[in-house]
Structure formats: C-alpha cells, structure tokens
Design a protein around this motif. Structure first.
Motif, PDB file in Angstrom:
ATOM      1  N   GLN A  96     -11.129 -10.642  -4.864  1.00 45.58           N
ATOM      2  CA  GLN A  96     -10.812 -11.218  -3.549  1.00 45.58           C
ATOM      3  C   GLN A  96     -11.164 -10.243  -2.438  1.00 45.58           C
ATOM      4  O   GLN A  96     -11.718 -10.622  -1.416  1.00 45.58           O
ATOM      5  CB  GLN A  96      -9.327 -11.584  -3.491  1.00 45.58           C
ATOM      6  N   GLN A  97     -10.841  -8.952  -2.646  1.00 43.21           N
ATOM      7  CA  GLN A  97     -11.153  -7.958  -1.624  1.00 43.21           C
ATOM      8  C   GLN A  97     -12.658  -7.899  -1.372  1.00 43.21           C
ATOM      9  O   GLN A  97     -13.105  -7.811  -0.228  1.00 43.21           O
ATOM     10  CB  GLN A  97     -10.661  -6.571  -2.060  1.00 43.21           C
ATOM     11  N   GLN A  98     -13.448  -7.951  -2.443  1.00 48.40           N
ATOM     12  CA  GLN A  98     -14.891  -7.865  -2.249  1.00 48.40           C
ATOM     13  C   GLN A  98     -15.418  -9.102  -1.540  1.00 48.40           C
ATOM     14  O   GLN A  98     -16.333  -9.013  -0.719  1.00 48.40           O
ATOM     15  CB  GLN A  98     -15.595  -7.656  -3.610  1.00 48.40           C
TER      16      GLN A  98
ATOM     17  N   ASN B  61      -9.329  -7.440   9.821  1.00 49.92           N
ATOM     18  CA  ASN B  61     -10.518  -6.839   9.226  1.00 49.92           C
ATOM     19  C   ASN B  61     -11.775  -7.596   9.643  1.00 49.92           C
ATOM     20  O   ASN B  61     -12.814  -6.999   9.907  1.00 49.92           O
ATOM     21  CB  ASN B  61     -10.410  -6.842   7.702  1.00 49.92           C
TER      22      ASN B  61
ATOM     23  N   LEU C 138      -4.388  -8.221  -2.365  1.00 45.86           N
ATOM     24  CA  LEU C 138      -5.423  -9.068  -2.962  1.00 45.86           C
ATOM     25  C   LEU C 138      -5.990  -8.414  -4.219  1.00 45.86           C
ATOM     26  O   LEU C 138      -5.933  -7.202  -4.379  1.00 45.86           O
ATOM     27  CB  LEU C 138      -6.572  -9.279  -1.967  1.00 45.86           C
TER      28      LEU C 138
ATOM     29  N   LEU D 212     -12.285  -2.323   2.631  1.00 42.90           N
ATOM     30  CA  LEU D 212     -11.557  -3.044   3.679  1.00 42.90           C
ATOM     31  C   LEU D 212     -10.632  -2.022   4.327  1.00 42.90           C
ATOM     32  O   LEU D 212     -10.302  -1.010   3.709  1.00 42.90           O
ATOM     33  CB  LEU D 212     -10.744  -4.187   3.073  1.00 42.90           C
TER      34      LEU D 212
ATOM     35  N   PHE E 223     -15.240  -1.830  -1.935  1.00 45.63           N
ATOM     36  CA  PHE E 223     -14.831  -2.814  -0.912  1.00 45.63           C
ATOM     37  C   PHE E 223     -14.695  -2.215   0.486  1.00 45.63           C
ATOM     38  O   PHE E 223     -15.250  -2.713   1.436  1.00 45.63           O
ATOM     39  CB  PHE E 223     -13.530  -3.538  -1.290  1.00 45.63           C
TER      40      PHE E 223
ATOM     41  N   PRO F 150      -5.132  -6.075   2.500  1.00 44.50           N
ATOM     42  CA  PRO F 150      -6.054  -5.850   1.382  1.00 44.50           C
ATOM     43  C   PRO F 150      -5.359  -5.506   0.070  1.00 44.50           C
ATOM     44  O   PRO F 150      -5.746  -6.011  -0.986  1.00 44.50           O
ATOM     45  CB  PRO F 150      -6.927  -4.700   1.877  1.00 44.50           C
TER      46      PRO F 150
ATOM     47  N   PRO G 166      -7.240  -0.827   5.039  1.00 43.06           N
ATOM     48  CA  PRO G 166      -5.979  -1.205   4.399  1.00 43.06           C
ATOM     49  C   PRO G 166      -4.830  -1.445   5.373  1.00 43.06           C
ATOM     50  O   PRO G 166      -3.875  -2.135   5.036  1.00 43.06           O
ATOM     51  CB  PRO G 166      -5.674  -0.013   3.483  1.00 43.06           C
TER      52      PRO G 166
ATOM     53  N   VAL H 176      -6.253  -9.294   6.655  1.00 44.11           N
ATOM     54  CA  VAL H 176      -7.593  -9.845   6.418  1.00 44.11           C
ATOM     55  C   VAL H 176      -8.221 -10.329   7.725  1.00 44.11           C
ATOM     56  O   VAL H 176      -9.374 -10.009   8.035  1.00 44.11           O
ATOM     57  CB  VAL H 176      -7.509 -10.990   5.388  1.00 44.11           C
TER      58      VAL H 176
ATOM     59  N   TYR I 227       0.831  -1.200   0.000  1.00 45.20           N
ATOM     60  CA  TYR I 227       0.000   0.000   0.000  1.00 45.20           C
ATOM     61  C   TYR I 227       0.866   1.250   0.000  1.00 45.20           C
ATOM     62  O   TYR I 227       1.926   1.273   0.613  1.00 45.20           O
ATOM     63  CB  TYR I 227      -0.869  -0.035   1.259  1.00 45.20           C
TER      64      TYR I 227
END
Lengths: 243, 242
Positions: free
Chosen positions: B141-143, B97, B137, B88, B86, B134, B90, B94, A238
């Motif tokens: 995949q994130q959704q 989250n 992915l 998520l 999405f 996130p 960041p 995962v 990120y």
C-alpha cells in the motif's frame, strides 16, 4: 544534628529594606526563568540552523557550522560568560563597547552567552537527528521538486526534532540549571539571591534547601512540559507510538 | 525525451558509471537490469540530478541536468521517482504526502491538490486510506501511495528504483499491477528491477549493466531470446533458473 530549622524567616523583612526574603526569592526565580527561557529560544533557533548546516553537501557551509560548534563547546560555560562580560566589550568598536560595559544589563549578556553555548549542543543533537533519518527521505523530497530549504523545513526537521525530543528535554532542563552561573556577573537570579540571603539572614541552610527545591520544581515542570509536547506530536503507527 | 551521453561518475578512484549512453523516447518503457553494484540506481539518480556526475551529459526534455542550477527543482518535479523503500513522509498522512509538493512546487491550491490526490488514490485503489499515516499501511500500500504521490505532479516520465525489492512476495503483484496500468496508459518509464517477468511483458527495451557500463541495450524479445553478451546470458540463466 543540633541545627534549629526555621523556615519562618522567609516572611520576615531583610536587614536594610522593606522587602521580605520571600520577595528576594521570587525575584530570583523570575530572573532565572527569564534568562533560561530567553536563552532557550536563542539556543533552539541557532542550534537547529547550525545543526542543519552541518548536514549540507556544501563543504564550506558545513565546515563553518562545525567551527561554530567546536568553538562553543570546548570552552567552559563560566569562562564563556566571563569572556562575554569582560573581554568582548573591549574587542567591540569603541562606542558599542562603552555601551555594553555601562548600559547593557548583565542579564542580556548571560542570555546571549548561555544561548550560544547551548546552541552548539542543540546543533550536535539536530545533526544526529537528521543523519539518523533514511537517506531516501532527502532524496524523495528533492525528487518531488522541493528546494533544499523546503526539504529541511517540511520533511527532515519535523522528523529529526521528534527523534531528539528526549535529549532536547535534557537540554531544556540543563539550561535552567546552567543559568545559575549568571550570578557570577551579577544577575539577580536564584543563586545570586541565595548567596545574598545567606549573608543577610544567617539562615543559609534553609535558603539553599528552598532554592534547591525551586530548581527541582522548575526542571520537573520543564520535563513534564516537554513530555506533553512529545506525546502531542507523536506520529500514529510510528516510533513506538503505541505506548 | 531523455538523452544520456558519455556519462561517467566516480567515487574517489572507483568508477561507478563509465561512458554510459542511453536515450529514452516518449512513451517508451525501458527496464534496466544487472547485478548489484552495477550502477543501475546511480544511473537513474543521475537523470534527475540526485547524484552529481563528473563527465558526460544528461539532457531531459532539452534541459541539461548538470547545468540546470536553480531550475533543477522544477525539472525534478517533472520526473516522478519511486524508491525501493517507498520514502513516504512518515509524519504526514497520505493526503498530505500527496498534496505537499503540488502546493509547494506547482503552486496548486489545497482544493485542487486534494482533488488530484483523490483521483490518483482511486487509481491505485487506496481511496479509503487518505487519512492514514504511512506506518499504518502495508508495504504494498505504501508503494502504491508513493506512485500516486509521484503521479500527482503530472510527470513527463516515471523513474522506478527497484520498486518491488523491499516488498513481501505477496505484495509485489499489486504494485506491478499499478505499473502495468501506467505503461498501458502510455507513460514513459525507466524501471530498475529484477522482476524479469515484468520486464518481459511490459518493457519495450531492456538495458543490461555491469561494472558501471551499459553492456546491452536491446529490444525486449531479442534480449530474452538471444542476449548479445556472454555476461548478460550468464545473468539471465542465473536469475531465471530458480
């Protein structure tokens, strides 16, 4: 340039005392760091809260936070310091005002003034950091049932603060340099000591060179420290984290 | 389960929702469609109180959303929401989250949250990705993680806000597949989407909106074979012709 440079004077004794000039310098360094670091903690704590408040839906809270920011960033730091030192004690209840004038260490006045001044700047950066996040982040946090406070503490601020790390770094370096105004109210920090050494030793040029180097060293250390934190908190995959 | 009565909302002078009535029963899958700016997403966000509204009532499981006050976060936690982008978090992996709201909102232990998260990650086919962030992915995949995150809260109803609009065409299928499965399991769902094929196959009813009004609220087969309004007919012909 016919000037006869002599840095050896640093280890010689001052005119009226047992200390050396080096002792004065180290004492100055101690107070500079003490004022700057304490003020930094105040600035961060208040700045993050006020900056967050500016992004709330409540117009009343956001307006109050805006007033705070405008008040503190529209008056020069030096003037704020002098106001805090000379004027504020007169406005306080009599007993408290008397205590502030007679017993409160000037360093504490400097810490509070510098902390509040910088808090306004950090508040603006925090606000920018939060507003730069996708609106969906707040919605997603609230939709999961988090309270507004939890939404800020767990979801918005950790992202916003990462984003503003470069400007926070500048701010941290600024607060170290800005702490030099504290000499105006008699705090024995680096700049105060430099003036005292200049008068006491007739080695003004050497003194200011050494003090300059000390400020640079402090600011650079702060810079490297923040860079280290920035690296440690980087999110995998990120925001350019592949570097 | 969800009752929307005479719902109206304005931004300044602009009306974004006008006199909307909608009721959703337990186990129903309702697709909301219509052109951009018709108020679909806003309607969805009024259901869990993310958007305030000026007039009308939204009642979820007997609770008035506008008057929920301090109970609103609890109510929201019972409605799973899935976003177009999405959303998520960041900075959390995962697993975090998925566990965050379980612990903070439902008061589950870390262990119980992780067990639940693993079951749901497995259900959306992403068991191996629990430790990833996130950004590591793909969109699809994130959704799917976002859907699993919402399901972790044991919602009484799922709200989908254009869940496939931000996805590459190749990834739309994997997300729709998860949604199909949810519908087959009897989940109550309100889905804002342009995926008319999905609507045709899965929805019990289709709601058509335009200009902030609900123009049609029709049983699915009837909507596709014989829409009642000219506006819906036009919309369908445009969207199905390519």
């Amino acid at each position: 340039m016919g000037y006869d440079w002599d840095f050896g004077f640093l280890v010689s004794r001052v005119k009226n005392g047992d200390e050396t000039y080096l002792d004065w310098l180290l004492q100055g360094l101690f107070w500079t760091l003490c004022v700057a670091l304490s003020a930094w903690l105040i600035a961060l704590a208040i700045g993050i809260v006020v900056g967050s408040a500016r992004t709330l839906r409540s117009r009343w809270v956001a307006g109050l936070a805006e007033a705070w920011v405008e008040l503190l960033r529209n008056v020069p730091l030096l003037v704020q310091l002098l106001l805090g030192y000379f004027v504020v004690p007169e406005l306080l209840p009599r007993e408290l005002g008397l205590w502030v004038k007679q017993d409160m260490p000037p360093a504490l006045t400097a810490i509070i003034c510098l902390g509040l001044f910088t808090s306004a700047r950090i508040a603006e950066q925090t606000r920018a950091g939060i507003e730069g996040l996708p609106a969906g982040q707040r919605q997603a946090a609230l939709a999961l049932g988090l309270t507004t406070t939890a939404c800020y503490v767990i979801v918005l601020l950790p992202q916003a603060l990462r984003r503003i790390m470069p400007t926070l770094t500048s701010e941290f370096m600024n607060i170290i340099k800005n702490s030099s105004v504290a000499f105006a109210i008699g705090v024995l920090e680096l700049t105060f000591q430099a003036r005292q050494m200049q008068e006491d030793s007739e080695h003004g040029l050497e003194t200011y060179l050494v003090v300059t180097l000390l400020y640079v060293a402090c600011a650079l250390t702060a810079n490297r420290g923040m860079a280290w934190i920035e690296r440690r908190t980087r999110i995998p995959g990120y925001l350019g984290s592949s570097r | 389960m969800i009752e929307i009565r005479k719902l109206s909302k304005w931004y300044g002078d602009t009306a974004v929702l006008r006199d909307c009535d909608l009721s959703i029963r337990k186990g129903e899958v309702v697709v909301v469609c219509g052109p951009s700016g018709s108020g679909k997403s806003t309607l969805l966000q009024c259901i869990n109180g993310l958007e305030p509204f000026q007039q009308g009532d939204v009642v979820v499981d007997g609770i008035h959303v506008a008057r929920a006050g301090r109970a609103l976060p609890r109510l929201r936690a019972r409605l799973g929401m899935v976003f177009q982008r999405f959303e998520l978090f960041p900075h959390l992996d995962v697993m975090d989250n998925l566990c965050l709201a379980q612990r903070r909102v439902l008061g589950r232990t870390q262990g119980a949250s992780e067990d639940k998260a693993r079951v749901l990650l497995d259900r959306v086919g992403l068991s191996e990705h629990a430790g990833k962030y996130p950004a590591q992915l793909s969109g699809g995949q994130q959704q799917r993680v976002a859907i699993a995150r919402a399901l972790c809260m044991d919602p009484i109803c799922m709200l989908f806000d254009e869940p496939t609009s931000a996805l590459d065409p190749e990834m739309i299928g994997e997300v729709l597949e998860v949604m199909n499965q949810l519908a087959a399991d009897g989940m109550t769902m309100v889905v804002v989407t342009h995926e008319m094929g999905f609507a045709h196959r899965i929805a019990h009813r289709v709601v058509f909106m335009d200009g902030g009004r609900i123009l049609e609220d029709t049983e699915t087969a009837a909507f596709f074979s014989a829409p009642q309004t000219e506006r819906a007919r036009l919309f369908l012909s445009r969207i199905l012709s390519h």
